[in-house]
Motif scaffolding. Sequence first.
Motif, mmCIF file in Angstrom:
data_model
loop_
_atom_site.group_PDB
_atom_site.id
_atom_site.type_symbol
_atom_site.label_atom_id
_atom_site.label_comp_id
_atom_site.label_asym_id
_atom_site.label_seq_id
_atom_site.Cartn_x
_atom_site.Cartn_y
_atom_site.Cartn_z
ATOM 1 N N HIS A 174 0.827 -1.205 0.000
ATOM 2 C CA HIS A 174 0.000 0.000 0.000
ATOM 3 C C HIS A 174 0.868 1.263 0.000
ATOM 4 C CE1 HIS A 174 -3.472 2.542 0.833
ATOM 5 N NE2 HIS A 174 -2.774 3.120 1.790
ATOM 6 N N PHE A 175 2.008 1.195 0.697
ATOM 7 C CA PHE A 175 2.901 2.350 0.811
ATOM 8 C C PHE A 175 3.357 2.816 -0.563
ATOM 9 C CE2 PHE A 175 7.103 4.309 1.539
ATOM 10 C CZ PHE A 175 6.756 5.260 2.492
ATOM 11 N N PHE A 176 3.695 1.872 -1.445
ATOM 12 C CA PHE A 176 4.192 2.244 -2.768
ATOM 13 C C PHE A 176 3.079 2.425 -3.788
ATOM 14 C CE2 PHE A 176 7.951 0.369 -0.784
ATOM 15 C CZ PHE A 176 8.804 1.429 -0.943
ATOM 16 N N LYS A 177 1.998 1.688 -3.639
ATOM 17 C CA LYS A 177 0.876 1.871 -4.552
ATOM 18 C C LYS A 177 0.253 3.256 -4.390
ATOM 19 C CE LYS A 177 0.583 -2.199 -6.615
ATOM 20 N NZ LYS A 177 0.696 -2.366 -8.074
ATOM 21 N N ILE B 23 8.405 10.745 2.641
ATOM 22 C CA ILE B 23 9.810 10.822 3.041
ATOM 23 C C ILE B 23 9.925 10.811 4.563
ATOM 24 C CG2 ILE B 23 11.915 12.214 2.928
ATOM 25 C CD1 ILE B 23 11.095 10.888 0.277
ATOM 26 N N ARG B 24 9.017 11.538 5.222
ATOM 27 C CA ARG B 24 9.025 11.540 6.702
ATOM 28 C C ARG B 24 8.824 10.120 7.231
ATOM 29 N NH1 ARG B 24 5.810 11.039 10.765
ATOM 30 N NH2 ARG B 24 4.002 10.709 9.414
ATOM 31 N N ARG B 25 7.936 9.389 6.612
ATOM 32 C CA ARG B 25 7.673 8.011 7.056
ATOM 33 C C ARG B 25 8.891 7.118 6.824
ATOM 34 N NH1 ARG B 25 6.078 4.991 10.766
ATOM 35 N NH2 ARG B 25 5.096 3.029 10.168
ATOM 36 N N LEU B 26 9.566 7.285 5.687
ATOM 37 C CA LEU B 26 10.769 6.498 5.429
ATOM 38 C C LEU B 26 11.845 6.782 6.469
ATOM 39 C CD1 LEU B 26 11.101 6.691 1.533
ATOM 40 C CD2 LEU B 26 10.675 4.642 2.893
ATOM 41 N N ASN B 27 11.994 8.052 6.837
ATOM 42 C CA ASN B 27 12.979 8.407 7.866
ATOM 43 C C ASN B 27 12.615 7.784 9.210
ATOM 44 O OD1 ASN B 27 15.222 10.581 7.123
ATOM 45 N ND2 ASN B 27 13.448 10.967 5.825
ATOM 46 N N THR C 249 16.252 -1.297 2.313
ATOM 47 C CA THR C 249 15.308 -1.933 1.401
ATOM 48 C C THR C 249 13.970 -2.139 2.090
ATOM 49 O OG1 THR C 249 15.983 -4.182 2.039
ATOM 50 C CG2 THR C 249 17.128 -3.178 0.166
ATOM 51 N N THR C 250 12.915 -2.020 1.314
ATOM 52 C CA THR C 250 11.596 -2.424 1.789
ATOM 53 C C THR C 250 10.929 -3.171 0.650
ATOM 54 O OG1 THR C 250 9.501 -1.681 2.769
ATOM 55 C CG2 THR C 250 10.510 -0.241 1.137
ATOM 56 N N MET D 151 11.965 -1.411 -3.038
ATOM 57 C CA MET D 151 12.599 -0.102 -3.159
ATOM 58 C C MET D 151 13.940 -0.171 -2.455
ATOM 59 S SD MET D 151 12.081 3.611 -1.461
ATOM 60 C CE MET D 151 13.284 3.095 -0.231
ATOM 61 N N LEU D 152 14.979 0.246 -3.148
ATOM 62 C CA LEU D 152 16.333 0.246 -2.602
ATOM 63 C C LEU D 152 16.849 1.669 -2.549
ATOM 64 C CD1 LEU D 152 19.150 -0.981 -1.877
ATOM 65 C CD2 LEU D 152 19.535 -1.220 -4.340
ATOM 66 N N PHE D 153 17.286 2.079 -1.366
ATOM 67 C CA PHE D 153 17.923 3.399 -1.217
ATOM 68 C C PHE D 153 19.346 3.177 -0.746
ATOM 69 C CE2 PHE D 153 19.243 6.890 1.576
ATOM 70 C CZ PHE D 153 19.179 7.941 0.678
ATOM 71 N N MET D 154 20.327 3.719 -1.486
ATOM 72 C CA MET D 154 21.739 3.578 -1.149
ATOM 73 C C MET D 154 22.443 4.918 -1.337
ATOM 74 S SD MET D 154 22.604 -0.054 -3.038
ATOM 75 C CE MET D 154 24.375 0.151 -2.882
ATOM 76 N N PRO D 155 23.546 5.140 -0.600
ATOM 77 C CA PRO D 155 24.327 6.372 -0.801
ATOM 78 C C PRO D 155 24.883 6.494 -2.214
ATOM 79 C CG PRO D 155 24.923 5.322 1.271
ATOM 80 C CD PRO D 155 24.056 4.345 0.526
ATOM 81 N N SER D 156 25.200 5.353 -2.842
ATOM 82 C CA SER D 156 25.757 5.372 -4.197
ATOM 83 C C SER D 156 25.270 4.142 -4.951
ATOM 84 C CB SER D 156 27.284 5.373 -4.156
ATOM 85 O OG SER D 156 27.832 5.160 -5.444
ATOM 86 N N TYR D 157 24.968 4.315 -6.259
ATOM 87 C CA TYR D 157 24.486 3.205 -7.089
ATOM 88 C C TYR D 157 25.504 2.806 -8.145
ATOM 89 C CZ TYR D 157 20.164 4.737 -4.914
ATOM 90 O OH TYR D 157 19.206 5.099 -3.993
#
Length: 421
Positions: free
Chosen positions: A148-151, A170-174, A225-226, A238-244
């Motif tokens: 639901h978060f991404f949809k 973004i607040r929720r991800l933090n 990751t989530t 979803m992947l968040f990294m400092p560098s890809y």
Amino acid sequence: MNILIVDDQPSVIASLTSTIDWHAAGIDRVYSASSAILAKSILQTENIQILLTDIEMPVENGLELIRWVRRQKREIECILLTSHADFAYAKQGIELGVMDYVIQPASNASIVASVKKVADKISFQNNSARMHSAGEFSNYEINHAAKHFFKTWPDLQDSENFDALLAEKIRRLNELGCPCREEDSCVFFLTVIREWYALPLPELSCRSRYAEVMQSVFSFANGYTTTYSKDDSHFFTMLFMPSYDDIKDYFEILEEQVKETLSCSIGIFYCPASFRELRSAVRYVTAMEYLEYKNTDSNVTRLYPTAEHRNLDAASQNYRDYYQQIKQYIRDNVAMQITRQAISDHIHISPDYISHIVRTIAECSCKELIVREKMRYARALIQTTSKSIGDIAVECGFDSFAYFSKVYKSIYGISPKSTRK
């Protein structure tokens, strides 16, 4: 929670044990050892939850020490210290389930952040186990919430109050431990199980095991990751990294780890995107489950939401630089009557070369690109400001409101007034 620090340099151990407020990082007691042999002795007699070890040590290095820990079946989270940013070390660390990788010389703040991340993971796992055993949440509910978060991620083109909705995401991800900002980017990808080499796992077990492998691979690179699953063979992440920069290398490691842990082969389809454009990436990647993906030559496939994205990635650095300068000039002069010659005079290349670059990357003429960028700016103003549409037309360089509306509708399919409504 207790930590063991292993390093063959006494000065490093002295610095780490005496200058860091370990209690603030969630550590109750700090042990130290100057060799792998001494470390094993401590590990056999003391209750250690976190191992922070140097890689480069004489006789037996840090990787060999961690291999010994794994053979002992000890539930210890490991962090590597090294003075070399070597991907070969990273790959071995991931295979050994190492949680993080700190490059020396590192500040105390960097080391504390790494240890705190590991301590938080241990606490979260312990709490999750207790909550799960108590029936306070289920695997199904977690999966449904992530889906639901991404949809419901806001769409830059269609969402009213887009900026406010994005800020809330973004607040929720933090809050969930992902230290990101609105201007950051991420990778959204689909993992497809293509073939089982053993009896297929039940959906809940498969989802749980896959999530563990994911965390093991990407947490090593300070990635967050989530993941949610559509069924027992399609996993969206979803992947968040400092560098890809090394993203394909990590996907190949993920492929190997899944094959070893779950006994199956996988295909990966990934799409880099800014958080502001993540919704389009989600739509594009989720559509892959309906396509004939099994005939792709590669197990790791990059996807592009638009031809512009694909062509930019394939273009030379010279072309990319010029194209960005062209678009920046249009944005900086959106109220002006922009011509190809004006752009040429500004960035000092011929008008014909400008047309060639634009045609190669945007697959349109320079005039069409100018109009497209003006309309994109107009749409943003319509959606995010209270300015009259007439004023917006003037701000985008149009003298005629009727002509502005006609051009706008030809691009977006609806009138400026309908967009505002």
